[in-house]
Design an enzyme around this catalytic site. Structure first.
Site, PDB file in Angstrom:
ATOM      1  N   ASP A   1       9.283 -14.650 -23.254  1.00 13.32           N
ATOM      2  CA  ASP A   1       8.706 -13.985 -22.080  1.00 13.32           C
ATOM      3  C   ASP A   1       7.209 -14.265 -22.104  1.00 13.32           C
ATOM      4  OD1 ASP A   1       8.130 -11.970 -19.967  1.00 13.32           O
ATOM      5  OD2 ASP A   1      10.167 -11.328 -20.328  1.00 13.32           O
TER       6      ASP A   1
ATOM      7  N   HIS B   1       6.333 -17.090 -20.188  1.00 16.15           N
ATOM      8  CA  HIS B   1       6.192 -16.941 -18.741  1.00 16.15           C
ATOM      9  C   HIS B   1       4.743 -17.022 -18.305  1.00 16.15           C
ATOM     10  CE1 HIS B   1      10.328 -14.747 -18.313  1.00 16.15           C
ATOM     11  NE2 HIS B   1      10.419 -15.949 -18.849  1.00 16.15           N
TER      12      HIS B   1
END
Length: 523
Positions: A281, A315
């Site tokens: 993430d 991300h």
């Protein structure tokens, strides 16, 4: 000093060999120590930032072997860790030593003046028996205060604490990951429904909420240095309501859902340097509370410096939001490198959050093979599954990006505000990016682009939609773009282009039907 690429000026960036050493070779310090202990260089931030120093610990050592710890990764050593930490704290502090070997344990709760030191060749493997993480403790989950399963490593109301390397922390968290799609959403509206924090008791499978890996709650003077960490249940390193934090030479290598790397949450005075991220993430993401719960706490994240870090998967390299309802301000990222990351700088929020993100600087960045935009400021973030409980719009302002070099990205820059909350005062300077699409800005005011060379493979170099007060100076494109500037939206005006090379584009301007002819001025 760091051995890998240090960007001193925009023109000095050397693209060959980008990032390869950072991920393939250990980064030794000048005195030969792998995990850290080298001098911390002064911080020169564009805002008032204290010079942080490592907390000091007594020289006494408490080896977990002396508290009946059993090596091998089979026998649970929760009690041995707890007893060693208690003895160290009763002594007035010192070092709890984890020697080489595999050490299986339940949760580790730190105390003031205790340094947990992971020796070379050590690996702490955490139990996947979920009941081991009871009784519940006070935490923030999803940037909301509740009582939940203990984080794997936890401290509350402590001063002078440390986790140092060069060993490994293995969260062993696959059983927790199964909860991703069945977690309760009940606590997201607890503050809206007037439920006090003390009554928000979870910690049951039917109220599934995954804990953070490391959560330090209301602590001061923190050192996290040198270790490798991965495979946690949820967010990896999560300081909450903390102050004076140093995180350096930490390798965050995570898989699993929501495995952010570092999540400073309503915390202040933070230095992150020489870290390596390869995450499932966001790499580092700044939080300050979710909606009403963030407004109640009213505790911003502020005074954050990130430097000399490298990122692969993730991300975003440096991310702010989306839980930023308590405000985020005074953030400085510089001399960082990204390869294969989704974005380098990402600021995300949505209607309903409220809160302000302001005074953000990002400079001297090298990017390669990005998966999405190199830079994105977005108020239309849609990953929150909860229905809006209010209409408060966030505000982004005073954001400055300069000296960014790279190639390989679907889009160079995206800036998207809301019609009733324009993104304000954003500057881009010395930007050279080869990408599929160029620059897209919507619902923004006070934009400056200076010395910009964006070469999109398709579409315009710049697209503006309901944007005003824009200065483009010394811009160019080597790609032969279809249009240099495309303007949409009846509220677009005050776009000035100066000293720019417009000859490579097939047309200079393309104006939408609602755009006034005088919206663009070329000088």
């Amino acid at each position: 000093m760091k051995a890998t690429l240090r960007i001193t000026t925009f023109a000095s960036v050397l693209f060959a060999g980008f990032l390869s050493e950072a991920f393939a070779t250990p980064q030794f310090t000048s005195d030969g120590r792998l995990w850290g202990g080298d001098e911390i260089q002064p911080v020169n931030a564009p805002f008032g930032m204290p010079q942080l120093a490592r907390p000091s610990f007594k020289a006494d050592v408490f080896n977990i072997l002396d508290f009946a710890a059993v090596e091998g990764g089979k026998v649970k050593n929760t009690e041995a860790f707890a007893n060693a930490i208690a003895a160290c704290a009763d002594n007035g502090g010192g070092r709890v030593l984890v020697p080489a070997g595999k050490w299986f344990t339940g949760p580790i709760h730190l105390k003031s003046n205790v340094e947990l030191h992971l020796a070379e060749g050590s690996e702490v493997i955490f139990s996947d028996t979920l009941e081991d993480y009871l009784p519940v403790v006070r935490v923030r989950a999803g940037s909301i205060e509740i009582y939940n399963y203990s984080p794997l490593i936890y401290a509350r109301d402590c001063e002078n604490i440390g986790i140092t390397g060069p060993g490994r922390l293995n969260g062993n968290a696959e059983k927790w990951w199964d909860w991703k799609h069945k977690e309760t959403r009940d606590y997201f509206t607890a503050e809206k429904r007037g439920i006090p924090v003390e009554e928000r008791i979870y910690g049951k499978p039917e109220d599934a909420i995954r804990p953070s890996f490391v959560q330090l709650f209301n602590c001061r003077n923190i050192l996290l240095e040198g270790f490798t960490i991965g495979s946690g249940p949820n967010w990896t390193i999560h300081p909450v309501f903390c102050e004076n934090i140093i995180i350096r030479r930490v390798h965050v290598l995570t898989d699993g859902p929501n495995n952010d790397g570092i999540d400073p949450d309503s915390s202040r005075n933070l230095l992150v340097e020489h870290c390596v991220f390869d995450t499932g993430d966001d790499c580092m993401v700044l939080k300050s509370g979710y909606n009403e719960d963030g407004w109640r706490a009213a505790a911003p994240t502020e005074n954050v410096v990130m430097r000399w870090c490298t990122s692969k998967r993730g991300h975003g390299g440096l991310v702010i939001g989306s839980e930023m309802s308590g405000d985020v301000r005074n953030v400085y990222m510089y001399e960082c490198e990204f390869e294969g990351t989704d974005r380098a700088l990402r600021i995300k929020s949505r209607r309903g959050r409220g809160g302000i993100v302001e005074n953000v600087w990002a400079e001297n960045l090298v990017v390669k093979d990005m998966q999405r935009e190199v830079v994105i400021l977005n108020m239309d973030y849609g990953a929150d599954k909860n229905a809006l409980t209010n209409q408060r719009a966030p505000l982004f302002r005073n954001i400055h990006v300069r000296d960014v070099y790279g190639e390989g990205a679907p889009m160079a820059i995206r800036v998207v505000g809301l019609p009733d909350s324009l993104i304000e005062n954003v500057t881009f300077e010395n930007i050279r990016i080869k990408s599929t699409e160029g620059v897209y800005c919507q619902n923004a005011t006070g934009l400056s682009f200076k010395n910009i060379d964006v070469s999109p493979e398709e579409g315009p170099v710049f697209t503006f939609d309901n944007v005003n007060d824009v200065d483009i100076t010394a811009a160019s494109s080597a790609s032969g773009a279809s249009t240099f500037v495309k303007v949409l939206g009846k509220n677009s005006h005050g776009i000035v282009i100066k000293k720019s090379n417009l000859s490579t584009s097939k047309s200079v301007t393309e104006l939408g039907d609602e755009v006034a002819a005088e919206a663009v001025t070329i000088k």
